[in-house]
Design a protein around this motif. Structure first.
Motif, short mmCIF file in Angstrom:
data_model
loop_
_atom_site.label_atom_id
_atom_site.label_comp_id
_atom_site.label_asym_id
_atom_site.label_seq_id
_atom_site.Cartn_x
_atom_site.Cartn_y
_atom_site.Cartn_z
N VAL A 67 0.84 -1.20 0.00
CA VAL A 67 0.00 0.00 0.00
C VAL A 67 0.87 1.26 0.00
O VAL A 67 0.62 2.21 -0.75
CB VAL A 67 -0.94 0.00 1.21
N TYR A 70 2.51 1.64 -3.43
CA TYR A 70 1.48 1.99 -4.42
C TYR A 70 1.11 3.47 -4.34
O TYR A 70 1.11 4.19 -5.35
CB TYR A 70 0.28 1.09 -4.17
N VAL A 71 0.82 3.94 -3.14
CA VAL A 71 0.43 5.34 -2.97
C VAL A 71 1.62 6.27 -3.22
O VAL A 71 1.47 7.33 -3.84
CB VAL A 71 -0.13 5.56 -1.55
N LEU A 297 -5.19 10.77 -5.70
CA LEU A 297 -5.60 9.91 -4.60
C LEU A 297 -6.95 9.23 -4.84
O LEU A 297 -7.15 8.08 -4.43
CB LEU A 297 -5.67 10.71 -3.29
N LEU A 298 -7.87 9.92 -5.52
CA LEU A 298 -9.18 9.31 -5.77
C LEU A 298 -9.09 8.09 -6.67
O LEU A 298 -9.57 7.00 -6.29
CB LEU A 298 -10.14 10.35 -6.36
N LEU A 300 -6.47 6.30 -7.28
CA LEU A 300 -5.65 5.33 -6.56
C LEU A 300 -6.48 4.58 -5.52
O LEU A 300 -6.37 3.36 -5.38
CB LEU A 300 -4.47 6.02 -5.87
N THR A 301 -7.33 5.30 -4.82
CA THR A 301 -8.16 4.68 -3.79
C THR A 301 -9.18 3.73 -4.39
O THR A 301 -9.40 2.62 -3.88
CB THR A 301 -8.89 5.77 -2.97
N LEU A 302 -9.81 4.14 -5.48
CA LEU A 302 -10.82 3.28 -6.12
C LEU A 302 -10.20 1.98 -6.63
O LEU A 302 -10.76 0.89 -6.42
CB LEU A 302 -11.49 4.04 -7.27
N PHE A 304 -7.37 0.59 -5.64
CA PHE A 304 -6.91 -0.23 -4.50
C PHE A 304 -8.08 -0.95 -3.85
O PHE A 304 -7.96 -2.12 -3.44
CB PHE A 304 -6.20 0.63 -3.46
N THR A 305 -9.22 -0.29 -3.73
CA THR A 305 -10.40 -0.93 -3.14
C THR A 305 -10.81 -2.15 -3.95
O THR A 305 -11.14 -3.21 -3.39
CB THR A 305 -11.57 0.07 -3.07
#
Length: 356
Positions: A67, A70-71, A297-298, A300-302, A304-305
């Motif tokens: 994580v 990735y971020v 970040l948006l 990336l977050t989607l 990753f989820t």
């Protein structure tokens, strides 16, 4: 390593160390809050709590390192896009391949580290946690007991004593309560000496007291006075899930049970997935100049989820025989690899248009 690759690696490396360190602190704080509560309740000793927190953090690195990488890659490259540095690199003739090469310089060591953690460190840590919890809860270890307090463990056993002598393993003016499906047992004793120190056969010697057997149906209650009585306490069994998590990769490789196969494939795929996640972050980091480095970040977050829940779903389906073991958990890795190849083709097509 050329200047461009070194520059990208440096920018990403600083951020990934910061992110992973921050995530470790957050996770350790959460674990400490949970287990310190058990220590306050007398379920676990403080020393065991600190050991468990260490092992929990070691286990969490399997997830925190991918994580963080990735971020970090997504945000670091997003900053370079925001400052038009990537545009300048392309204008100078640099290929998108240089970016992928730079990320791989960082992702491959991380992937190897995560693979080793998943294959060896994680099951070892789970085994240590199980032994610590079982020893503390099953062997009547008096080190974690608090005088004049109801000390309760996970299987419902309760111990309260006026005085606890950890040096001699002796309790005075003690009461022990245990319960089963049909009956509850209460033991009062002037003195209790812990005899069995092995979690497989915990036992105590009760001196000068009274025992009560309470029938839950209310028909066969019993009372008995004694001068001395031996009490063998039931050890906490090791659950199937704990056995699987602490099993060696060699043992899992020999098993034909779908749940064991799912666990083995999960461990084996963690290293490759770490690298693929970092490569996915390259394309997800693309933003227009002056949009802000955290605009990435948006997406990336989607993504990753989807990866996180997709991996858990694949493992659960394979374990329940609802999904074939081939490709099994590797199905997610294949999807990620397909996504990486597709995005790379798009990046190189955009670069060709840029050169025109």
């Amino acid at each position: 390593m050329d200047v461009i690759e070194r520059y990208i690696v440096t920018q990403s490396q600083r951020l990934v160390l910061t992110l992973v360190g921050f995530l470790i602190v957050i996770f350790a704080s959460y674990s400490a809050q949970r287990y310190l509560t058990e220590a306050a309740n007398g379920t676990l000793s403080l020393g065991i709590v600190l050991d468990i927190i260490f092992y929990k953090v070691l286990i969490s690195l399997e997830m925190l390192l991918p994580v963080g990488l990735y971020v970090a890659v997504g945000v670091a490259l997003g900053q370079l896009y925001n400052d038009s540095e990537i545009t300048a690199m392309f204008a100078a003739g640099a290929s998108p391949l240089r970016i992928y090469k730079a990320v791989l310089w960082l992702a491959i060591p991380f992937g190897v580290g995560v693979m080793l953690l998943s294959l060896y460190a994680r099951p070892w840590a789970y085994g240590q946690i199980y032994q610590l919890e079982q020893r503390s809860q099953s062997e009547m270890n008096v080190n974690h007991l608090i005088a004049n307090k109801f000390n309760v463990n996970e299987d419902g056993r309760m111990v309260v004593a006026a005085n606890v002598d950890a040096a001699t393993n002796v309790l005075t003016d003690a009461l022990i309560y245990t319960s089963s499906d049909n009956k509850s047992h209460v033991y009062r004793a002037r003195k209790v000496t812990v005899l069995g120190t092995l979690s497989s056969s915990p036992s105590v010697l009760l001196l000068a007291g009274t025992s009560y057997v309470l029938d839950h149906r209310g028909m066969e209650d019993q009372e008995m006075r004694y001068q001395h009585q031996y009490l063998h306490l039931k050890a906490i069994p090791k659950t199937t899930l704990m056995k699987r998590k602490s099993a060696s990769i060699t043992a899992l490789s020999r098993s034909t049970v779908p749940a064991d196969i799912a666990e083995r494939q999960w461990r084996e795929s963690r290293g490759l997935n770490t690298i693929l996640m970092a490569l996915l972050a390259i394309s997800l980091s693309r933003i227009k100049p002056r949009q802000g480095r955290f605009t990435t970040l948006l997406p990336l977050t989607l993504v990753f989820t989807l990866i996180f829940y997709g991996g858990n779903l694949c493992r659960t389906l394979v374990a329940n025989s609802a999904f074939p073991v081939i490709p099994g958990v590797w199905f997610l890795s294949l999807l990620m690899l397909t996504g990486v190849v597709t995005l790379m083709v798009r990046d190189f097509s955009l670069w060709q248009k840029f050169l025109r």
